[in-house]
Design an enzyme around this catalytic site. Structure first.
Site, PDB file in Angstrom:
ATOM      1  N   CYS A 121     -18.132  22.584  35.354  1.00  0.00           N
ATOM      2  CA  CYS A 121     -18.974  21.387  35.467  1.00  0.00           C
ATOM      3  C   CYS A 121     -18.188  20.089  35.273  1.00  0.00           C
ATOM      4  O   CYS A 121     -18.662  19.016  35.651  1.00  0.00           O
ATOM      5  CB  CYS A 121     -20.140  21.463  34.484  1.00  0.00           C
ATOM      6  N   HIS A 258     -22.738  14.148  33.941  1.00  0.00           N
ATOM      7  CA  HIS A 258     -22.994  15.462  34.538  1.00  0.00           C
ATOM      8  C   HIS A 258     -24.450  15.819  34.249  1.00  0.00           C
ATOM      9  O   HIS A 258     -24.925  15.644  33.128  1.00  0.00           O
ATOM     10  CB  HIS A 258     -22.047  16.493  33.935  1.00  0.00           C
ATOM     11  N   ASN A 288     -28.781  21.633  37.694  1.00  0.00           N
ATOM     12  CA  ASN A 288     -27.358  21.535  37.377  1.00  0.00           C
ATOM     13  C   ASN A 288     -26.551  22.040  38.573  1.00  0.00           C
ATOM     14  O   ASN A 288     -26.540  23.243  38.838  1.00  0.00           O
ATOM     15  CB  ASN A 288     -27.066  22.362  36.115  1.00  0.00           C
TER      16      ASN A 288
END
Ligand SMILES: CC(C)(COP(=O)(O)OP(=O)(O)OC[C@H]1O[C@@H](n2cnc3c(N)ncnc32)[C@H](O)[C@@H]1OP(=O)(O)O)[C@@H](O)C(=O)NCCC(=O)NCCS
Length: 331
Positions: A121, A258, A288
């Site tokens: 990520c 993020h 996500n």
């Protein structure tokens, strides 16, 4: 890393941005038919309302190519103007060659060079930092930086603790060498702070790979454990970016985090006294999307006119490894 108070220097300035999403949307209500979950549980714990999931005709490279083409059009450029492509992904089309090289070919490019960055990520933050180092080192002049993922392909769709959280998509920016004054008033990347610590592997990993099982594997996560570390790690690197440039939360125009979880984002902003109105949120729409989430959020907020030329923008991420990092740039 550049710390902002020097003589004239090369800066990596954003020239264009773009994004691409799969055609299919899966809402939380749709998820209720797949696993034992509820819209209410997902929204309350994560802020996610829907996610996009790639169809058979969509891959990380095809989404990355579409985002790249959008960024080129936005910047008034063609593939001929690019000399390096860096793609951040943990879900490549093939183990090798790199997805970036696949995208290079899809763009009709046979000049320049391309490679992937894998920091889960945090991938896009690592990729922007890498592109900035190549530009300032004189190895590239104009870099296409892509974050592209199809996490739907590595999810265990029977595991409600993970499959509700992730989605697919891609975003891209183009950054180019531009002379700056060496101050924080310059446009471009001003500072970057990257971290990793492999002792946290078991908290978030994929249980397969070419050299171990010979299979692709599925994502495994101890969500509560990840949550425990996230805010502290994120706020540490953001604070480091402020300290090294002599800037504060008040100077910031936008925090583009993020997009893993609304509670992590809100907790980090609150701890740093960053006004909630300055935080770009897309986790509700995209879920996500790992390395794609920051460039998707950038394309959303720059596309709708919120992020403007000259704005001070903080990018931050934390993910598998653990890896974490922050980049402060002036748009
Ligand atoms: C995953 C996360 C949302 C779970 O929230 P939580 O409040 O920690 O929830 P818990 O894991 O403690 O589970 C609480 C209950 O909800 C249940 N649950 C888990 N997933 C569920 C779902 N999708 N729907 C309904 N219930 C669910 C659990 O089984 C548990 O039930 P129990 O109490 O009967 O055992 C949260 O831990 C989180 O956001 N972690 C960070 C994850 C992340 O962002 N990772 C990516 C980093 S890049």
């Amino acid at each position: 890393m550049s710390d902002g108070v020097q003589s004239k220097m090369i800066r990596s300035v954003v020239r264009g941005f773009g994004a691409a999403l799969p055609k299919r949307v899966i809402t939380n209500r749709d998820m209720e038919a797949i696993v034992d979950t509820s819209d209410e549980w997902i929204v309350q714990r994560t802020g996610i309302r829907q996610r996009y999931v790639a169809g058979d005709d969509e891959t990380t490279a095809s989404l990355g190519e579409a985002a790249a083409r959008a960024a080129l059009a936005n910047g008034g450029l063609t593939p001929a103007d690019i000399d390096l492509i860096i793609c951040a992904t943990s879900t490549p089309d093939n183990t090798f060659p790199a997805t970036s090289v696949n995208i290079q070919n899809r763009l009709g490019m046979s000049h320049g060079f391309a490679f992937d960055v894998q920091a889960v990520c945090t991938g896009f933050v690592y990729a922007v930092t890498t592109a900035d180092a190549y530009i300032r080192g004189g190895l590239a002049k104009r870099v296409l930086v892509i974050g592209a993922e199809t996490f739907s392909r590595i999810l265990d769709w029977n595991d409600r603790t993970t499959c509700v959280l992730f989605g697919d998509g891609a975003g891209a920016i183009i950054i180019e060498a531009t002379e700056g004054e060496g101050t924080v008033a310059d446009r471009g990347v001003l500072t970057a702070h990257l971290r990793s610590d492999g002792s946290h592997k078991e908290k978030l990993y994929v249980d397969g790979g070419p050299s171990t099982t010979g299979t692709v594997g599925k994502l495994r996560m101890e969500g509560r454990e990840v949550f425990k570390y996230a805010v502290g790690m994120i706020t540490d690197v953001i604070q480091a970016a402020f300290d090294s440039t002599g800037t504060t939360a008040d100077d910031l125009d936008w925090l583009v985090p993020h997009q893993a979880n609304r509670r992590i984002i809100d907790g980090s902003a609150k701890k740093l006294n960053i006004d909630a109105a300055k935080v770009v949120i897309t986790v509700d729409l995209h879920g996500n999307t790992s390395a794609a989430s920051i460039p998707l959020a950038l394309a959303t907020a720059a596309g709708d006119g919120r992020i403007k030329k000259g704005d001070l923008v903080m990018l931050e991420a934390m993910g598998g490894g653990f890896t974490w990092g922050a980049v402060l740039l002036r748009w």
